[in-house]
Scaffold this active site. Structure first.
Site, PDB file in Angstrom:
ATOM      1  N   GLU A 140       0.783  -1.233   0.000  1.00 35.21           N
ATOM      2  CA  GLU A 140       0.000   0.000   0.000  1.00 35.21           C
ATOM      3  C   GLU A 140       0.822   1.294   0.000  1.00 35.21           C
ATOM      4  O   GLU A 140       0.684   2.125   0.892  1.00 35.21           O
ATOM      5  CB  GLU A 140      -0.915   0.019   1.237  1.00 35.21           C
ATOM      6  CG  GLU A 140      -1.897  -1.119   1.223  1.00 35.21           C
ATOM      7  CD  GLU A 140      -2.781  -1.132   2.462  1.00 35.21           C
ATOM      8  OE1 GLU A 140      -3.989  -1.310   2.297  1.00 35.21           O
ATOM      9  OE2 GLU A 140      -2.266  -0.947   3.581  1.00 35.21           O
TER      10      GLU A 140
HETATM   11  C1  NGO Z   1      -4.345  -4.481   4.776  1.00 27.46           C
HETATM   12  C2  NGO Z   1      -3.304  -3.426   5.126  1.00 27.46           C
HETATM   13  C3  NGO Z   1      -3.094  -3.289   6.626  1.00 27.46           C
HETATM   14  C4  NGO Z   1      -4.423  -3.250   7.371  1.00 27.46           C
HETATM   15  C5  NGO Z   1      -5.219  -4.494   7.036  1.00 27.46           C
HETATM   16  C6  NGO Z   1      -6.557  -4.499   7.740  1.00 27.46           C
HETATM   17  C7  NGO Z   1      -2.306  -5.250   4.282  1.00 27.46           C
HETATM   18  C8  NGO Z   1      -1.285  -6.188   3.780  1.00 27.46           C
HETATM   19  N1  NGO Z   1      -2.144  -3.962   4.465  1.00 27.46           N
HETATM   20  O1  NGO Z   1      -3.531  -5.661   4.641  1.00 27.46           O
HETATM   21  O2  NGO Z   1      -2.347  -2.136   6.883  1.00 27.46           O
HETATM   22  O3  NGO Z   1      -4.184  -3.212   8.755  1.00 27.46           O
HETATM   23  O4  NGO Z   1      -5.429  -4.603   5.643  1.00 27.46           O
HETATM   24  O5  NGO Z   1      -7.333  -5.614   7.453  1.00 27.46           O
END
Ligand code: NGO
Length: 526
Positions: free
Chosen positions: A341
Site C-alpha cells: 500500500e
Molecule cells: C491491509 C493493510 C493493513 C491493514 C489491514 C486491515 C495489508 C497487507 N495492508 O492488509 O495495513 O491493517 O489490511 O485488514
C-alpha cells in the site's frame, strides 16, 4: 466384562454428531460417528483405529526417551508438563535403558522415513503403551500435540481433574502439506507484550503451526528497540491507534520470546513495513523525510499516506542498521520487508527501493518476504511473496517466487464474523468460520499449484484489537481452520465434516481457557 467408560464417551459423541471415516491413504470414506480420535485438528494424513482396550495414563505412567538427545528429553518434559497438572500424576521423564516398561510412553527419533520430513511422525497407541517416532525432534513435538488431542479435553485444565485418561488404540502417520503454516500478529496498531506473544505461540503450536510473523512497525507505532536509532522507540513507540498506550520490545525481550518460539518449533518472522506504513519512523527522525521535517505522530487507521524518502542515501543506512540489528537477534532465516500500500511513489521509485532492500536483507543472511506488491520489482530467487489482495501473484510466479497464501477474503482473522461482531474490520467482507475454512491455497488464483505455494498464513491486524481476549476472540476458532488448511491433505477436506470435529475442539479450547467465538452455526460440545 464391564464396557470401558471410553465407549460411553464415544457413544455420547456419536449421538451428537457424525463425521466421515478416514482410510489409510487419508481419504475420508464413509460417514461414521465422531470419536475423539477423528476429532483431531488438523486432521492427520492417515489414522487407523486399532483393536482392544485403550491405553490409560495412571499414577505409574512415565515418559521414556530413546537415545541421548537433550532436545528429545526437553520435548518429553513438555508433554509431562501438560499431563501433570490435570492428571495429578508425577509423570516422570527418563532415558530408556533396555526395554520400556508396560504402560510407558516412548519417544524415539531417527526414523529415516523420507515421507515424514522434519515435522512428520508416527504414533502407535495400544493398551500396553504409546510409541511416538519421528525423523527429527520437531516431528515428536508435532506428535505430542496429537497425543494431547487424543486425551479427554480436560487434560488441558490447569488443575487436577476427575477423568479417566484413556486413549483408544490407534495408528497414525502424519506430516504437513505445506512447510509454512503461520499466523501474523500486528503489534504496531496496538502493542501486545511478551506474555501475549508467548500465549499466542502456545496456541499456534497446539495446532501444529510453525511461523509467527510479527508486524513490528507501522504508521501508529514502532515496537522493536533499535540501539543505533533510539528515538524509534522513544518517540515512535509511544503511540497506538486511538491514542491508546504504546510500548515496544527490548532486544532482550525479543530474543527471549524468539527462543520460547524455537523451543516449540515456531519460527519468528519479523516485519518492518517499508517504504510505506512508516509514519512512526518518520515522526521519530526528521532526516528520514524528503523535506527534512519530522511528521506528527499518527493514531488514526488510514493507510497509504506515508513513505520513507527512497531517493535519500540515509534511508538505506537506516534500513541497513534496522535489518542488521533485528537479523542478529532472530534465529529464523526470514525477514519481512512489508511493501504494501504505497500511494506516494512512482512504480520506478518503489521497485528500486524494494530491490535495494532485498539485497540488504540478503547481505544480513536472511531470506526476504514481502506483501503482494513487491512482485512488481525484480525478485531474488529466494524471496517469498505473501498474497493478500492484489493480482500480483502471477508476476511473482513468473519470477519463480513462491507464495504465502493470506487471502484477505478468507484468511484475515481481523475481519468480522458477521455484522454483529463487536471487533474487527469488514473491508474484505465478513468472514464466517465456514468462509475461513472453505478455501484452498491452489483454488484461488489462476495457474497456482502446490509447487508455487510455501504455505498459509492468517494475519490478525489490530486496529480494533486491544486485549488478549480480543486476540483470542478473533483468531479462534478460525485459526484452527487455517492450521488444517496448511497441514492436512487437500483431498477430502469439507466443511460438512470439519464442523463436527470443530464442535468437539471447542471443549479443548475451553479447557485451554481460550476466549473463542462460539459461532451459532456450530453445535458446540460442552
Ligand atoms: C491491509 C493493510 C493493513 C491493514 C489491514 C486491515 C495489508 C497487507 N495492508 O492488509 O495495513 O491493517 O489490511 O485488514
Amino acid at each position: 466384562m464391564k464396557p470401558h467408560p471410553l465407549l460411553f464417551l464415544m457413544l455420547a459423541l456419536a449421538l451428537s454428531s457424525c463425521s466421515p471415516n478416514v482410510d489409510s491413504s487419508g481419504a475420508f470414506t464413509e460417514v461414521t460417528p465422531v470419536t475423539l480420535q477423528q476429532a483431531l485438528i488438523p486432521m492427520p494424513v492417515s489414522l487407523t483405529p486399532g483393536e482392544g482396550n485403550p491405553f490409560v495414563i495412571t499414577a505409574e505412567t512415565g515418559i521414556y526417551v530413546e537415545g541421548d538427545s537433550e532436545e528429545v528429553l526437553r520435548i518429553a518434559g513438555f508433554l509431562a508438563d501438560v499431563l501433570r497438572p490435570s492428571t495429578g500424576y508425577p509423570v516422570p521423564v527418563e532415558r530408556l535403558a533396555g526395554e520400556a516398561p508396560a504402560g510407558a510412553i516412548v519417544l524415539r527419533t531417527g526414523l529415516n522415513d523420507a515421507t515424514l520430513g522434519a515435522e512428520g511422525y508416527q504414533l502407535t497407541v495400544a493398551e500396553t503403551g504409546v510409541t511416538l517416532a519421528a525423523n527429527e525432534p520437531a516431528g515428536l513435538f508435532r506428535g505430542i500435540q496429537t497425543i494431547r488431542q487424543l486425551l479427554p479435553p480436560a487434560v488441558e485444565q490447569p488443575t487436577v481433574q476427575d477423568a479417566e485418561w484413556a486413549i483408544a488404540p490407534v495408528q497414525i502417520t502424519d506430516y504437513p502439506r505445506y512447510e509454512w503454516r503461520g499466523a501474523m500478529l500486528d503489534v504496531a496498531r496496538h502493542f501486545h507484550g511478551v506474555d501475549r506473544i508467548k500465549r499466542y505461540i502456545d496456541l499456534l503450536a497446539y495446532h501444529k503451526m510453525n511461523r509467527l510473523h510479527l508486524h513490528l512497525s507501522d504508521d501508529q507505532g514502532w515496537r522493536i528497540e533499535i540501539k543505533s536509532w533510539p528515538k524509534l522507540t522513544e518517540i515512535g513507540g509511544a503511540t497506538a491507534v486511538d491514542g491508546d498506550p504504546g510500548g515496544f520490545f527490548t532486544q532482550e525481550e525479543y530474543a527471549d520470546f524468539a527462543r520460547y518460539a524455537a523451543e516449540r518449533y515456531v519460527t519468528i518472522v519479523p516485519e518492518i513495513d517499508m517504504p510505506g506504513h512508516t509514519n512512526a519512523a518518520l515522526s521519530s527522525y526528521a532526516e528520514l523525510n524528503c523535506d527534512g521535517v519530522a511528521t506528527e505522530p499518527y493514531t488514526g487507521i488510514e493507510v497509504g499516506f506515508s513513505s520513507l524518502c527512497v531517493d535519500a542515501e540515509i534511508t538505506y543506512r537506516f534500513v541497513d542498521d534496522v535489518v542488521r540489528e533485528i537479523a542478529a537477534i532472530t534465529p529464523g532465516p526470514y525477514f519481512h520487508i512489508g511493501g504494501d500500500e504505497v500511494e506516494t511513489l512512482t512504480q520506478e521509485q518503489y521497485n528500486g527501493f524494494v530491490e535495494r532492500v532485498q539485497d540488504i536483507v540478503q547481505s544480513h543472511g536472511k531470506i526476504a518476504v514481502g506483501w503482494d506488491e513487491i512482485a512488481h520489482a525484480r525478485l531474488l530467487p529466494t524471496t517469498l511473496v505473501q498474497h493478500w489482495a492484489s493480482d500480483s501473484a502471477a508476476a511473482a510466479i513468473r519470477q519463480g517466487a513462491r507464495l504465502i497464501m493470506s487471502p484477505a477474503t478468507h484468511a484475515y482473522v481481523d475481519m468480522k464474523y458477521d455484522d454483529s461482531t463487536p471487533l474487527g474490520l469488514n473491508w474484505a467482507g465478513n468472514t464466517s468460520v465456514e468462509d475461513g475454512y472453505s478455501w484452498d491455497p491452489i483454488d484461488l488464483l489462476p495457474g497456482v499449484t502446490d509447487e508455487n505455494v510455501a504455505g498459509v498464513e492468517a494475519p490478525l491486524w489490530t486496529e480494533t484489537i486491544k486485549t488478549m481476549e480480543d486476540i483470542e476472540f478473533m483468531a479462534f476458532p478460525r485459526m484452527a481452520g487455517n492450521a488444517e488448511i496448511g497441514w492436512s491433505p487437500r483431498e477430502g477436506r469439507s466443511w460438512a465434516e470439519y464442523q463436527h470435529r470443530l464442535a468437539l475442539h471447542g471443549a479443548r479450547l475451553s479447557a485451554l481457557g481460550v476466549n473463542f467465538y462460539r459461532a451459532p452455526e456450530i453445535s458446540w460440545l460442552p
